[in-house]
Enzyme design. Structure first.
Site, PDB file in Angstrom:
ATOM      1  N   GLN A   1      -0.547  -3.644   4.089  1.00  0.00           N
ATOM      2  CA  GLN A   1       0.209  -2.754   4.986  1.00  0.00           C
ATOM      3  C   GLN A   1       1.176  -3.595   5.847  1.00  0.00           C
ATOM      4  O   GLN A   1       1.565  -4.673   5.420  1.00  0.00           O
ATOM      5  CB  GLN A   1      -0.710  -1.902   5.850  1.00  0.00           C
TER       6      GLN A   1
ATOM      7  N   ASP B   1       4.577  -1.685   2.167  1.00  0.00           N
ATOM      8  CA  ASP B   1       5.518  -1.558   1.040  1.00  0.00           C
ATOM      9  C   ASP B   1       6.753  -2.444   1.205  1.00  0.00           C
ATOM     10  O   ASP B   1       7.846  -2.091   0.746  1.00  0.00           O
ATOM     11  CB  ASP B   1       5.977  -0.093   0.849  1.00  0.00           C
TER      12      ASP B   1
ATOM     13  N   ALA C   1      -3.733   0.150  -0.019  1.00  0.00           N
ATOM     14  CA  ALA C   1      -2.615  -0.760  -0.320  1.00  0.00           C
ATOM     15  C   ALA C   1      -2.334  -0.743  -1.818  1.00  0.00           C
ATOM     16  O   ALA C   1      -3.228  -0.461  -2.611  1.00  0.00           O
ATOM     17  CB  ALA C   1      -2.990  -2.173   0.114  1.00  0.00           C
ATOM     18  N   GLY C   2      -1.112  -1.035  -2.180  1.00  0.00           N
ATOM     19  CA  GLY C   2      -0.775  -1.143  -3.592  1.00  0.00           C
ATOM     20  C   GLY C   2       0.282  -2.213  -3.753  1.00  0.00           C
ATOM     21  O   GLY C   2       1.426  -2.010  -3.376  1.00  0.00           O
ATOM     22  N   HIS C   3      -0.117  -3.370  -4.224  1.00  0.00           N
ATOM     23  CA  HIS C   3       0.848  -4.459  -4.400  1.00  0.00           C
ATOM     24  C   HIS C   3       1.353  -4.450  -5.836  1.00  0.00           C
ATOM     25  O   HIS C   3       0.590  -4.636  -6.774  1.00  0.00           O
ATOM     26  CB  HIS C   3       0.195  -5.797  -4.053  1.00  0.00           C
TER      27      HIS C   3
ATOM     28  N   ASP D   1      19.054  -6.238  -3.454  1.00  0.00           N
ATOM     29  CA  ASP D   1      19.853  -5.624  -4.516  1.00  0.00           C
ATOM     30  C   ASP D   1      19.903  -4.103  -4.416  1.00  0.00           C
ATOM     31  O   ASP D   1      20.850  -3.482  -4.916  1.00  0.00           O
ATOM     32  CB  ASP D   1      19.282  -6.014  -5.891  1.00  0.00           C
TER      33      ASP D   1
ATOM     34  N   LYS E   1       5.508  -7.279  -0.475  1.00  0.00           N
ATOM     35  CA  LYS E   1       4.666  -8.471  -0.252  1.00  0.00           C
ATOM     36  C   LYS E   1       4.108  -9.005  -1.570  1.00  0.00           C
ATOM     37  O   LYS E   1       3.987 -10.205  -1.748  1.00  0.00           O
ATOM     38  CB  LYS E   1       3.479  -8.122   0.660  1.00  0.00           C
ATOM     39  N   GLY E   2       3.774  -8.059  -2.484  1.00  0.00           N
ATOM     40  CA  GLY E   2       3.141  -8.447  -3.751  1.00  0.00           C
ATOM     41  C   GLY E   2       3.953  -9.503  -4.472  1.00  0.00           C
ATOM     42  O   GLY E   2       3.426 -10.522  -4.909  1.00  0.00           O
TER      43      GLY E   2
ATOM     44  N   THR F   1      -0.068   6.421  -4.312  1.00  0.00           N
ATOM     45  CA  THR F   1      -0.155   7.886  -4.309  1.00  0.00           C
ATOM     46  C   THR F   1       1.033   8.561  -4.995  1.00  0.00           C
ATOM     47  O   THR F   1       0.998   9.758  -5.225  1.00  0.00           O
ATOM     48  CB  THR F   1      -0.204   8.404  -2.862  1.00  0.00           C
TER      49      THR F   1
HETATM   50  P1  IMP Z   1      -4.699   5.514   5.621  1.00  0.00           P
HETATM   51  O1  IMP Z   1      -4.558   4.025   5.685  1.00  0.00           O
HETATM   52  O2  IMP Z   1      -4.960   6.022   4.241  1.00  0.00           O
HETATM   53  O3  IMP Z   1      -5.660   6.039   6.640  1.00  0.00           O
HETATM   54  O4  IMP Z   1      -3.276   6.162   6.018  1.00  0.00           O
HETATM   55  C1  IMP Z   1      -2.722   6.073   7.319  1.00  0.00           C
HETATM   56  C2  IMP Z   1      -1.208   5.915   7.227  1.00  0.00           C
HETATM   57  O5  IMP Z   1      -0.890   4.623   6.705  1.00  0.00           O
HETATM   58  C3  IMP Z   1      -0.538   6.914   6.288  1.00  0.00           C
HETATM   59  O6  IMP Z   1       0.725   7.276   6.814  1.00  0.00           O
HETATM   60  C4  IMP Z   1      -0.353   6.125   5.001  1.00  0.00           C
HETATM   61  O7  IMP Z   1       0.706   6.597   4.228  1.00  0.00           O
HETATM   62  C5  IMP Z   1      -0.057   4.750   5.561  1.00  0.00           C
HETATM   63  N1  IMP Z   1      -0.421   3.668   4.644  1.00  0.00           N
HETATM   64  C6  IMP Z   1      -1.659   3.189   4.401  1.00  0.00           C
HETATM   65  N2  IMP Z   1      -1.593   2.175   3.512  1.00  0.00           N
HETATM   66  C7  IMP Z   1      -0.310   2.002   3.194  1.00  0.00           C
HETATM   67  C8  IMP Z   1       0.371   1.065   2.353  1.00  0.00           C
HETATM   68  O8  IMP Z   1      -0.197   0.175   1.720  1.00  0.00           O
HETATM   69  N3  IMP Z   1       1.734   1.222   2.300  1.00  0.00           N
HETATM   70  C9  IMP Z   1       2.380   2.154   3.018  1.00  0.00           C
HETATM   71  N4  IMP Z   1       1.784   3.034   3.823  1.00  0.00           N
HETATM   72  C10 IMP Z   1       0.441   2.964   3.920  1.00  0.00           C
END
Ligand code: IMP
Length: 428
Positions: free
Chosen positions: A226, A15, A41-43, A335, A18-19, A303
């Site tokens: 990540q 988070d 991941a969510g970009h 900012d 990066k996107g 999420t």
């Molecule tokens: P998993 O990757 O779903 O197994 O989660 C393992 C840990 O990584 C958890 O604490 C998630 O919240 C965190 N996590 C996984 N992907 C991301 C991401 O893209 N951004 C932030 N936290 C992530």
């Protein structure tokens, strides 16, 4: 000659924004490749006021004609990817002829998501707070050498054998879940057969494609997912994801050698956030944390979970820079700190009365570390939308200079808002 390709890696717990940086760079690149992670991941990218959240497709997809590659290191949920492709098509963006998925990419199956939740419940108080996207169980099947890969979709007999094996492996969890459809091998086979024909035009040898692009001097952007502190080995284990989010994961996740990568860019927010459980030395709570969370919109893009927030941790940042061989930095969300009269930076840790500049290797030690903070005056003026370094308030410039002096790495890009235009490229 060093190739003109660029790797972009997160240096925190994901988070980092990066996107946006990848979107900026992909305009200037020919191809964008993802090498690790999955739909966890969510970009988030904002283009002309429209918000896009990409989970599996490389962010370059928003630029017409750019080649998009998904390497074997990605945990691929084919149903989520399908929805993502369809939703983009509805918004006028098509991937036909420019999306390539490696035949060795492992699939995330519905039962992996159920297993993710089940394993979390078994961990009790030690739960990791995963995204429940089935990431851990899919990678676990991969290293146990029982996973289903894209290529298996095109080999009926092998697919049936593998389905049987994978179902028996997860039997305990399927029993507990009480969802009988999960053990229906015919249903799963039919679902996968349907996907096979949909994905056929996209399946490719991604490693060979990347190497071809590099040798013909095309510019490839390697898109990290990540961040360093979530790396399965280098992160805050066990509170990590199940993939290699760092530079090594790029090579194995695409099947390419180190000389394919030119420059390595590290992304850090101007502060820190974390979703999920685990140590966070510079975390803050209370009113100040709420202000930071609200002004940064710090809620998970996949999420929706509120993110934990804290001050910039220089110990972790320096380690991430070293471990990844970072050449230059992008500092995002500057900012968001506009409203703070005073800011803090975590310079070192205090552990059992001793000051330390290194991350304790053990999770319990890391969890017990206390931040040693330096106070810094805020800048008291908005920086939102500023796109020239010398237009930043004096203290904001100082903040950036401080980061680059302390890390000994130049800050190359500063982001001052979510739009493409709110970007400063720092001239040296
Ligand atoms: P998993 O990757 O779903 O197994 O989660 C393992 C840990 O990584 C958890 O604490 C998630 O919240 C965190 N996590 C996984 N992907 C991301 C991401 O893209 N951004 C932030 N936290 C992530």
């Amino acid at each position: 000659m060093r190739p003109n390709s660029i790797a972009v890696l997160g240096l925190q717990w994901g988070d980092e924004g990066k996107g946006k940086v990848i979107d900026y760079l992909s305009e200037r690149c020919d191809a964008v490749a993802r090498f690790s992670g999955g739909a966890n991941a969510g970009h988030t990218i904002v283009v002309d006021g429209q918000k896009y959240i990409l989970k599996l497709l490389p962010s370059g997809v928003l630029h017409e004609g750019k080649i998009c590659l998904i390497g074997s290191g990605v945990a691929l949920d084919p149903w989520i990817l399908k929805t993502e492709i369809e939703e983009l098509a509805e918004r006028g963006i098509t991937v036909d002829g420019r999306l390539f998925i490696d035949f060795a990419a492992h699939l995330v199956l519905p039962l992996h998501k159920v297993a993710d939740g089940y394993q979390e419940s078994l961990r009790g108080k030690g739960a990791l707070d995963t995204t429940k996207r089935g990431i851990g169980p899919s990678y676990a099947d991969r290293v146990s050498r029982v996973g289903l890969r894209m290529a298996d979709l095109y080999n009926g007999t092998r697919l049936e054998e593998k389905i049987d094996y994978v179902l028996s492996r997860h039997e305990e969890c399927i029993n507990k879940a009480g969802d009988e459809s999960l053990r229906d091998r015919e249903q799963l086979k039919n679902m996968l057969d349907e996907l096979a024909s949909q994905y056929e035009p996209f399946v490719a040898d991604v490693a060979a494609r990347v190497m071809e692009l590099i040798s013909s001097r095309k510019k490839v952007l390697f898109e990290g997912a990540q961040g360093m502190l979530l790396d399965v080995d280098l992160g805050t284990y066990p509170y990590v994801t199940s993939s290699h989010t760092t530079i090594g994961g790029l090579f194995t996740g695409l099947g390419i050698p180190p000389d394919c990568v030119g420059e390595i860019i590290g992304i850090t927010k101007a502060y820190m956030t974390r979703v999920g459980h685990g140590p966070f030395v510079s975390e803050i709570e209370g009113k100040q944390a709420d202000e930071l969370r609200e002004s940064g919109g710090e809620y998970g893009s996949v999420t929706g979970r509120p993110r934990r927030v804290g001050w910039l941790d220089m110990v972790a940042l320096k380690r991430a820079i070293k471990a990844n061989g970072i050449d230059k930095l992008a500092v995002t969300k500057l900012d968001v700190l506009d409203g703070f009269d005073e800011l803090f930076i975590c310079e070192s840790y205090e552990l059992e009365g001793n000051k330390t500049d290194v991350i304790p290797p053990n999770h319990p030690d890391f969890a017990n570390a206390r931040p040693v903070l330096t106070k810094i005056a805020g800048w008291g003026k908005p920086t939102v939308g500023i796109n020239k370094f010398d237009k930043l308030p004096k203290n904001a410039r100082r903040y950036i200079d401080y980061i680059s002096v302390k890390t000994d790495v130049p800050v190359w890009l500063i982001s001052t808002g979510s739009s493409r235009e709110s970007t400063i490229i720092v001239e040296n």
